[in-house]
Scaffold this motif. Sequence first.
Motif, PDB file in Angstrom:
ATOM      1  N   GLU A 175       0.834  -1.206   0.000  1.00 52.05           N
ATOM      2  CA  GLU A 175       0.000   0.000   0.000  1.00 52.05           C
ATOM      3  C   GLU A 175       0.870   1.258   0.000  1.00 52.05           C
ATOM      4  O   GLU A 175       0.540   2.256  -0.648  1.00 52.05           O
ATOM      5  N   LYS A 176       1.994   1.220   0.715  1.00 55.01           N
ATOM      6  CA  LYS A 176       2.919   2.353   0.678  1.00 55.01           C
ATOM      7  C   LYS A 176       3.504   2.522  -0.725  1.00 55.01           C
ATOM      8  O   LYS A 176       3.619   3.639  -1.245  1.00 55.01           O
ATOM      9  N   ARG A 179       1.159   4.164  -3.155  1.00 54.84           N
ATOM     10  CA  ARG A 179       1.095   5.613  -2.969  1.00 54.84           C
ATOM     11  C   ARG A 179       2.337   6.298  -3.533  1.00 54.84           C
ATOM     12  O   ARG A 179       2.245   7.350  -4.163  1.00 54.84           O
ATOM     13  N   ASP A 340       4.349   8.972   4.174  1.00 48.21           N
ATOM     14  CA  ASP A 340       3.779  10.310   4.287  1.00 48.21           C
ATOM     15  C   ASP A 340       4.854  11.384   4.249  1.00 48.21           C
ATOM     16  O   ASP A 340       4.715  12.399   3.546  1.00 48.21           O
TER      17      ASP A 340
END
Length: 429
Positions: A175-176, A179, A340
């Motif tokens: 999932e990282k 992104r 992030d």
Amino acid sequence: MDIATRVWNHKWKIDPIVRSLIDTDFYKLLMCQSVFRNRRDTTVTFSLINRSSHVPLAELIDEGELREQLDHIRSLSLSRGESTWLRGNTFYGKRQMFRPDFMEWFENLRLPPYHLEKRNGQYELTFEGSWPEVMLWEIPALAVLMELRSRAVLDRMDKFELQVLYARAMTKLWEKIERLRAVDGLRLADFGTRRRHSFLWQDWTVQAMMEGLGDKFVGTSNCRIAMRRDIEAIGTNAHELPMVYAALAEDDAALARAPYDVLADWHEEHDGNLRIILPDTYGTEGFLSRAPDWLAGWTGIRIDSGAPEAGAETAIRWWKERGEDPRDKLVIFSDGLDADRIIALQEQFAGRVKVSFGWGTLLTNDFRGLVKDDALAPFSLVCKAVSANGRPTVKLSDNPNKAMGPDAEIARYKRVFGVGEQKPLEVVV
């Protein structure tokens, strides 16, 4: 590879964690060659430092098993294939990065003895000897301790629990990656050897990044994985060099020169993307304000402590003051990164500088929230040079929570390097 099955099989046979002397970070070998050339007669002591005192390693890890793993590392030597790769491969566009005299020494090396004892729920693990020999203990020693802690938790889990755990961890990482691959201009490398969950997991994460990010993934710091997966070995230098040079300084004037003496030696050996400044050992602001003009011509800066945004802004301002165009310079972020933060920093500095990331612990050891009591959460474990020729080393950093050394010497270094009030920041990993 079925990692869960391999982990399950750890319970039934001895499984060495470190199987190669090049299961280490590339910068360690580059620094080792520099030390071998310039300071090989220096006697240095390295020591394990657990910044996360709430993790009682001596209660979690069996001493006999730890000694068995460390003893195995002492039996290792370079294989013919590893030697051929180091001697003949092209690194950063340069062939024969490692000189014949260094390679001959490395091919005959066996790591020196260690000293291990328990104290207050922690292990005291030290290595003392010739600097180029003992410095090569740092990365494998950390990798062994981190993986033995992982195994201590995993050994309590059944086979299907392990399969579910790794499925969740793989999903979390993927999932990282999904992104990150949407980020324009991203350049990202694996810096996660020293505090990885395990070798198998680091190898899997590198393969996932290769597939998921394509050209945005530029390589790994781990030499063994770089060799096996035929990708770039990434790395330059670390705080160890200025810490030891500074400890050897005879007076305050020599101490003030020591961080630049390190880079002068490095300048003679390397060019291009290996000329990366690591300015925060004794405070970035002071280091840059006193830096010789020739350093402004170097390729870039690595930011490894303090607020990364502030560090990058300081570097940009310094380059402008020295008549350099920051858009031609490289800023490598490498402290406490996760997806992030990587995305935010890329958005903030893209177009102002060339941006790159060295993603460490939260790439190769992000098992947060996946087991009961968060027993697999990463923690901050380091192995640092603590003395050189009997003199203590000091690190100040841009984050006082990362400072190390005797209080009196820390005060002296702050005076010599003009370090004033610093804002403490949480040390995530």
